[in-house]
Design a protein around this motif. Structure first.
Motif, PDB file in Angstrom:
ATOM      1  N   VAL A 250       0.868  -1.126   0.060  1.00 14.47           N
ATOM      2  CA  VAL A 250      -0.140   0.047   0.258  1.00 14.47           C
ATOM      3  C   VAL A 250       0.785   0.986   0.196  1.00 14.47           C
ATOM      4  O   VAL A 250       0.534   2.144  -0.636  1.00 14.47           O
ATOM      5  CB  VAL A 250      -1.035  -0.010   1.295  1.00 14.47           C
ATOM      6  N   LEU A 251       1.992   1.317   0.770  1.00 13.80           N
ATOM      7  CA  LEU A 251       2.770   2.429   0.815  1.00 13.80           C
ATOM      8  C   LEU A 251       3.466   2.552  -0.569  1.00 13.80           C
ATOM      9  O   LEU A 251       3.446   3.978  -0.959  1.00 13.80           O
ATOM     10  CB  LEU A 251       3.986   2.128   1.950  1.00 13.80           C
ATOM     11  N   GLY A 252       3.837   1.363  -1.174  1.00 13.80           N
ATOM     12  CA  GLY A 252       4.475   1.478  -2.386  1.00 13.80           C
ATOM     13  C   GLY A 252       3.626   2.364  -3.625  1.00 13.80           C
ATOM     14  O   GLY A 252       3.982   3.260  -4.159  1.00 13.80           O
ATOM     15  N   TYR A 253       2.515   1.738  -3.670  1.00 14.07           N
ATOM     16  CA  TYR A 253       1.661   2.481  -4.914  1.00 14.07           C
ATOM     17  C   TYR A 253       1.074   3.770  -4.459  1.00 14.07           C
ATOM     18  O   TYR A 253       0.619   4.606  -5.373  1.00 14.07           O
ATOM     19  CB  TYR A 253       0.362   1.472  -5.227  1.00 14.07           C
ATOM     20  N   THR A 254       0.636   4.029  -3.051  1.00 14.22           N
ATOM     21  CA  THR A 254       0.078   5.318  -2.427  1.00 14.22           C
ATOM     22  C   THR A 254       1.236   6.441  -2.736  1.00 14.22           C
ATOM     23  O   THR A 254       0.916   7.558  -3.127  1.00 14.22           O
ATOM     24  CB  THR A 254      -0.316   5.262  -1.229  1.00 14.22           C
ATOM     25  N   SER A 255       2.325   6.060  -2.886  1.00 15.44           N
ATOM     26  CA  SER A 255       3.459   7.141  -3.071  1.00 15.44           C
ATOM     27  C   SER A 255       3.436   7.931  -4.500  1.00 15.44           C
ATOM     28  O   SER A 255       3.353   9.028  -4.415  1.00 15.44           O
ATOM     29  CB  SER A 255       4.870   6.345  -3.024  1.00 15.44           C
ATOM     30  N   GLY A 256       3.363   6.985  -5.519  1.00 14.49           N
ATOM     31  CA  GLY A 256       3.155   7.489  -6.695  1.00 14.49           C
ATOM     32  C   GLY A 256       1.934   8.190  -6.958  1.00 14.49           C
ATOM     33  O   GLY A 256       1.772   9.119  -7.746  1.00 14.49           O
ATOM     34  N   GLY A 257       0.789   7.545  -6.451  1.00 19.08           N
ATOM     35  CA  GLY A 257      -0.389   7.934  -6.537  1.00 19.08           C
ATOM     36  C   GLY A 257      -0.832   9.352  -5.880  1.00 19.08           C
ATOM     37  O   GLY A 257      -1.364  10.225  -6.533  1.00 19.08           O
ATOM     38  N   SER A 258      -0.264   9.442  -4.897  1.00 12.24           N
ATOM     39  CA  SER A 258      -0.290  10.869  -4.099  1.00 12.24           C
ATOM     40  C   SER A 258       0.258  12.005  -4.718  1.00 12.24           C
ATOM     41  O   SER A 258      -0.104  12.967  -4.610  1.00 12.24           O
ATOM     42  CB  SER A 258       0.102  10.572  -2.574  1.00 12.24           C
ATOM     43  N   LEU A 259       1.660  11.303  -5.043  1.00 15.37           N
ATOM     44  CA  LEU A 259       2.506  12.471  -5.850  1.00 15.37           C
ATOM     45  C   LEU A 259       1.611  13.044  -7.255  1.00 15.37           C
ATOM     46  O   LEU A 259       1.608  14.415  -7.043  1.00 15.37           O
ATOM     47  CB  LEU A 259       4.005  11.920  -6.250  1.00 15.37           C
ATOM     48  N   ILE A 260       1.121  12.433  -7.778  1.00 15.58           N
ATOM     49  CA  ILE A 260       0.739  12.651  -9.216  1.00 15.58           C
ATOM     50  C   ILE A 260      -0.650  13.529  -8.699  1.00 15.58           C
ATOM     51  O   ILE A 260      -1.095  14.408  -9.409  1.00 15.58           O
ATOM     52  CB  ILE A 260       0.540  11.644 -10.123  1.00 15.58           C
ATOM     53  N   THR A 413       7.510  10.855 -12.934  1.00 14.71           N
ATOM     54  CA  THR A 413       7.527   9.790 -13.882  1.00 14.71           C
ATOM     55  C   THR A 413       8.199   8.558 -13.243  1.00 14.71           C
ATOM     56  O   THR A 413       7.779   7.354 -13.411  1.00 14.71           O
ATOM     57  CB  THR A 413       8.383   9.907 -15.307  1.00 14.71           C
ATOM     58  N   ILE A 414       9.240   8.678 -12.445  1.00 18.65           N
ATOM     59  CA  ILE A 414      10.005   7.703 -11.690  1.00 18.65           C
ATOM     60  C   ILE A 414       9.126   6.953 -10.770  1.00 18.65           C
ATOM     61  O   ILE A 414       8.987   5.659 -10.597  1.00 18.65           O
ATOM     62  CB  ILE A 414      11.504   7.988 -11.350  1.00 18.65           C
ATOM     63  N   MET A 415       8.460   7.975  -9.937  1.00 21.98           N
ATOM     64  CA  MET A 415       7.533   7.530  -8.929  1.00 21.98           C
ATOM     65  C   MET A 415       6.111   6.809  -9.677  1.00 21.98           C
ATOM     66  O   MET A 415       5.890   5.628  -8.771  1.00 21.98           O
ATOM     67  CB  MET A 415       7.158   8.537  -8.107  1.00 21.98           C
ATOM     68  N   LEU A 416       5.813   6.763 -10.725  1.00 27.97           N
ATOM     69  CA  LEU A 416       4.880   6.382 -11.084  1.00 27.97           C
ATOM     70  C   LEU A 416       5.509   4.953 -11.922  1.00 27.97           C
ATOM     71  O   LEU A 416       4.585   3.808 -11.722  1.00 27.97           O
ATOM     72  CB  LEU A 416       4.341   6.924 -12.450  1.00 27.97           C
ATOM     73  N   CYS A 417       6.502   4.959 -12.402  1.00 31.28           N
ATOM     74  CA  CYS A 417       7.011   3.439 -12.794  1.00 31.28           C
ATOM     75  C   CYS A 417       7.106   2.760 -11.351  1.00 31.28           C
ATOM     76  O   CYS A 417       6.721   1.394 -11.532  1.00 31.28           O
ATOM     77  CB  CYS A 417       8.587   3.742 -13.048  1.00 31.28           C
ATOM     78  N   ILE A 418       7.532   3.136 -10.192  1.00 32.76           N
ATOM     79  CA  ILE A 418       7.484   2.411  -8.943  1.00 32.76           C
ATOM     80  C   ILE A 418       6.031   1.838  -8.860  1.00 32.76           C
ATOM     81  O   ILE A 418       5.800   0.732  -8.372  1.00 32.76           O
ATOM     82  CB  ILE A 418       8.279   3.136  -8.064  1.00 32.76           C
ATOM     83  N   THR A 419       5.047   2.740  -8.814  1.00 30.07           N
ATOM     84  CA  THR A 419       3.699   2.386  -8.651  1.00 30.07           C
ATOM     85  C   THR A 419       3.317   1.385  -9.539  1.00 30.07           C
ATOM     86  O   THR A 419       2.626   0.305  -8.989  1.00 30.07           O
ATOM     87  CB  THR A 419       2.953   3.613  -8.965  1.00 30.07           C
ATOM     88  N   PHE A 420       3.512   1.386 -10.677  1.00 33.53           N
ATOM     89  CA  PHE A 420       3.231   0.232 -11.798  1.00 33.53           C
ATOM     90  C   PHE A 420       3.835  -1.107 -11.318  1.00 33.53           C
ATOM     91  O   PHE A 420       3.051  -2.038 -11.223  1.00 33.53           O
ATOM     92  CB  PHE A 420       3.774   0.638 -13.021  1.00 33.53           C
ATOM     93  N   LEU A 421       5.160  -0.945 -10.905  1.00 37.18           N
ATOM     94  CA  LEU A 421       5.768  -2.462 -10.514  1.00 37.18           C
ATOM     95  C   LEU A 421       5.284  -2.858  -9.459  1.00 37.18           C
ATOM     96  O   LEU A 421       5.133  -4.020  -9.203  1.00 37.18           O
ATOM     97  CB  LEU A 421       7.270  -2.094 -10.200  1.00 37.18           C
ATOM     98  N   VAL A 422       4.756  -1.936  -8.326  1.00 40.67           N
ATOM     99  CA  VAL A 422       4.210  -2.566  -6.919  1.00 40.67           C
ATOM    100  C   VAL A 422       2.693  -3.055  -7.249  1.00 40.67           C
ATOM    101  O   VAL A 422       2.341  -4.058  -6.670  1.00 40.67           O
ATOM    102  CB  VAL A 422       4.168  -1.372  -5.854  1.00 40.67           C
ATOM    103  N   SER A 423       2.158  -2.551  -8.190  1.00 44.98           N
ATOM    104  CA  SER A 423       0.625  -2.665  -8.351  1.00 44.98           C
ATOM    105  C   SER A 423       0.854  -4.202  -8.864  1.00 44.98           C
ATOM    106  O   SER A 423      -0.345  -4.833  -8.755  1.00 44.98           O
ATOM    107  CB  SER A 423      -0.003  -1.868  -9.451  1.00 44.98           C
ATOM    108  N   THR A 424       1.763  -4.582  -9.446  1.00 41.78           N
ATOM    109  CA  THR A 424       1.675  -6.156 -10.086  1.00 41.78           C
ATOM    110  C   THR A 424       1.815  -6.943  -8.876  1.00 41.78           C
ATOM    111  O   THR A 424       1.584  -8.215  -9.118  1.00 41.78           O
ATOM    112  CB  THR A 424       3.125  -6.350 -11.069  1.00 41.78           C
ATOM    113  N   ARG A 425       2.011  -6.636  -7.774  1.00 42.75           N
ATOM    114  CA  ARG A 425       2.172  -7.345  -6.421  1.00 42.75           C
ATOM    115  C   ARG A 425       0.506  -7.615  -5.974  1.00 42.75           C
ATOM    116  O   ARG A 425       0.578  -8.361  -5.020  1.00 42.75           O
ATOM    117  CB  ARG A 425       2.940  -6.881  -5.351  1.00 42.75           C
TER     118      ARG A 425
END
Length: 436
Positions: A250-260, A413-425
């Motif tokens: 949750v922490l991982g995908y919320t980071s990119g979600g909150s930022l954008i 953009t980098i944070m959204l890349c992390i969000t995508f990768l975490v979402s696969t989990r």
């Protein structure tokens, strides 16, 4: 099996079930709207009062300082997420929601009444900071409790749709803040707004927050009695002993979600003025219109998640955001201050963000059991928001101040890349709240 159970199993609910669920959602979400109006009105009006509390430096420096105060409010969110999450899990969601709205009202009234730097010197920005810390603590508790409550009162197999109204009202709070500011800009002079009229929205926010107490006091409690009696309910030890992987996901995908989310919903007004060179009133109108599109999109994307799954929606959010965020931000200053093109570009990116925001609450709530749900949702969200969401405006202005504004686009953009990768989990089927 009773007829009611049969209807539920077939995804067909009685009128009474639908009525009770809708009433509960409306009651919870109305208070949520007020909370976020109070919180966001600072971001929209700071461009008018920055010089009153931070008189030194150029316009960007003054905005940078007010953005720092805005970001400081986010630092209180993890504390609020912990305190109110514990209250919600041990003493009920209702008590947590009522307490948070009272604190938000107090913060709004303090800002509405605080003297300026010319009257009390350095105490003025200090009091402003304290008020924002109070509001940050309140919102830190608001999100987790509201997301938990709305996910628990929503009808099974329609939780994406019902839970999407958390962001309908969250964005509605932003939209209402933009509308109030727009009305003030159309009826009052810039001099009035820069001297005293900027205080009006904070008075409105404080009064409506007190009014929403009535609805919250009549909420039906959803916390299971047996889980509330659990001695480990709402404790950090229970959260990290058994649910650390879920918490980190949750922490991982919320980071990119909150930022954008905060990049486009709060910082963008200043970006349109300072970088794209739109008139302030025009920028406010663009934001108002695009936020409205963002708001009405939430239920549709919520319904989509009930059809295709939360995991798929989260991966679409991360992937599409990764591809289009930089081009949209880069293009905005290069369209010749055309408000219609700016509106189209922002509406497009807001639709991409809707893959996340429409299910932001439910996708978190589904990963935690009831005895730890409010804490797990609230704390993970609050930490990610404090680190990446609340700092978005400050980081963006810092890049601009040092002459490397493009660096901020790359960072997002980098944070959204992390969000995508975490979402696969994310699990294909929810661990909790799945058709229960």
């Amino acid at each position: 099996m009773t007829s009611q159970q049969t209807n539920t199993k077939k995804n067909q609910y009685t009128k009474e079930q639908k009525k009770n669920s809708i009433i509960a959602i409306v009651s919870a979400s109305s208070g949520n709207l007020v909370e976020w109006f109070d919180f966001y009105i600072y971001a929209f009006t700071s461009i008018y009062f920055a010089h009153l509390f931070f008189p030194d430096g150029n316009d960007t420096t003054k905005l940078l300082k007010t953005a720092g105060v805005f970001a400081a409010g986010f630092l209180m969110r993890p504390i609020g997420g912990w305190i109110f999450g514990r209250i919600a899990d041990r003493h009920g969601r209702k008590k947590s929601l009522v307490t948070s709205i009272v604190m938000m009202a107090c913060g709004s009234f303090i800002i509405a009444l605080v003297p300026t730097y010319s009257s009390i010197g350095v105490f003025a920005p200090a009091i402003l900071l304290v008020a924002r810390l109070i509001q940050g603590l309140s919102v830190g508790g608001e999100y987790g409790a509201t997301a938990t409550y709305m996910s628990e009162v929503a009808l099974p197999n329609q939780r994406g749709f019902f839970s999407s109204f958390q962001y309908v009202t969250l964005i509605g709070g932003q939209l209402l803040a933009a509308l109030v500011l727009l009305i003030l800009e159309l009826t009052l002079s810039k001099t009035d707004l820069s001297t005293w009229a900027w205080r009006i929205p904070f008075f409105i926010g404080g009064l409506t927050a007190l009014g929403s107490l009535y609805l919250r006091k009549h909420l039906k409690e959803t916390a299971p009695k047996d889980s509330a009696k659990d001695k480990n309910a709402g404790t950090l030890s229970e959260l990290f002993k058994k649910h650390t992987p879920a918490f980190l996901t949750v922490l991982g995908y919320t980071s990119g979600g909150s930022l954008i989310f905060y990049t486009f919903s709060t910082y963008m007004q200043k970006y349109l003025v300072n970088t794209a060179h739109f008139e302030l009133t025009t920028a406010t109108r663009i934001m108002t219109a695009s936020l409205f599109v963002f708001m009405i999109a939430q239920p549709f994307f919520g319904m989509l998640s009930d059809k295709i799954g939360r995991r798929t929606c989260m991966m679409l959010f991360g992937g599409l955001g990764l591809l289009f965020t930089y081009p949209v931000i880069y293009t905005l200053p290069r369209i010749g201050t055309n408000p219609y093109l700016a509106f189209i570009l922002l509406s497009f990116i807001f639709c991409i963000i809707s893959f996340y925001t429409s299910i932001a609450g439910i996708v978190k709530a589904e990963m935690f059991p009831p005895e730890i749900r409010a804490l797990g949702v609230g704390l993970s969200y609050a930490i990610a928001n404090a680190m990446f969401g609340g700092s978005a405006e400050f980081v963006a202005l810092s890049f601009k101040n040092y002459g490397h504004e493009n660096g901020f686009y790359i960072y997002v953009t980098i944070m959204l890349c992390i969000t995508f990768l975490v979402s696969t989990r994310l699990p294909k089927k929810a661990n909790y709240l799945n058709d229960k």
